[in-house]
Design a protein around this motif. Structure first.
Motif, PDB file in Angstrom:
ATOM      1  N   ALA A  52       0.833  -1.201   0.000  1.00  0.00           N
ATOM      2  CA  ALA A  52       0.000   0.000   0.000  1.00  0.00           C
ATOM      3  C   ALA A  52       0.870   1.253   0.000  1.00  0.00           C
ATOM      4  O   ALA A  52       0.597   2.214  -0.730  1.00  0.00           O
ATOM      5  N   SER A  53       1.947   1.248   0.782  1.00  0.00           N
ATOM      6  CA  SER A  53       2.812   2.429   0.821  1.00  0.00           C
ATOM      7  C   SER A  53       3.525   2.625  -0.511  1.00  0.00           C
ATOM      8  O   SER A  53       3.739   3.753  -0.940  1.00  0.00           O
ATOM      9  N   ALA A  55       2.230   1.864  -3.404  1.00  0.00           N
ATOM     10  CA  ALA A  55       1.207   2.401  -4.308  1.00  0.00           C
ATOM     11  C   ALA A  55       1.006   3.895  -4.062  1.00  0.00           C
ATOM     12  O   ALA A  55       0.903   4.679  -5.010  1.00  0.00           O
ATOM     13  N   VAL A  56       0.963   4.289  -2.800  1.00  0.00           N
ATOM     14  CA  VAL A  56       0.795   5.706  -2.473  1.00  0.00           C
ATOM     15  C   VAL A  56       1.997   6.504  -2.962  1.00  0.00           C
ATOM     16  O   VAL A  56       1.850   7.583  -3.551  1.00  0.00           O
ATOM     17  N   ALA A  59       1.826   6.891  -6.734  1.00  0.00           N
ATOM     18  CA  ALA A  59       0.805   7.866  -7.121  1.00  0.00           C
ATOM     19  C   ALA A  59       1.289   9.291  -6.852  1.00  0.00           C
ATOM     20  O   ALA A  59       1.035  10.199  -7.650  1.00  0.00           O
ATOM     21  N   THR A  60       1.997   9.483  -5.744  1.00  0.00           N
ATOM     22  CA  THR A  60       2.527  10.807  -5.417  1.00  0.00           C
ATOM     23  C   THR A  60       3.560  11.256  -6.441  1.00  0.00           C
ATOM     24  O   THR A  60       3.539  12.404  -6.906  1.00  0.00           O
TER      25      THR A  60
END
Length: 80
Positions: A52-53, A55-56, A59-60
């Motif tokens: 999840a981190s 993916a974040v 995206a950032t």
């Protein structure tokens, strides 16, 4: 690096190096195959959190890249 043997090991490379250094001797792998006896210290929850981190973060980075491209070309070719 796995020096003991088995999949993804360095045995073939060590055999080649041994043959270069000692051309008249036969190489013998004296290290037994390594088998991990302990369970992984990474839990499934940690793996999910890590994914999840990632993916974040991805995206950032993508949002920043798009913002830079939009700002850079906002005035059109040649700038203002």
């Amino acid at each position: 690096m796995n020096l003991h043997g088995g999949d993804n090991s360095d045995v073939l490379n060590r055999a080649r190096v041994f043959k270069k250094v000692f051309p008249d001797m036969e190489y013998s792998n004296t290290l037994p195959c390594f088998v991990e006896t302990e369970p992984s210290c990474t839990t499934n929850e940690q793996k999910v959190s890590f994914e999840a981190s990632k993916a974040v973060f991805g995206a950032t980075v993508e949002a920043k890249r798009r913002a830079l491209n939009t700002t850079h070309f906002a005035d059109g070719p040649g700038g203002s």
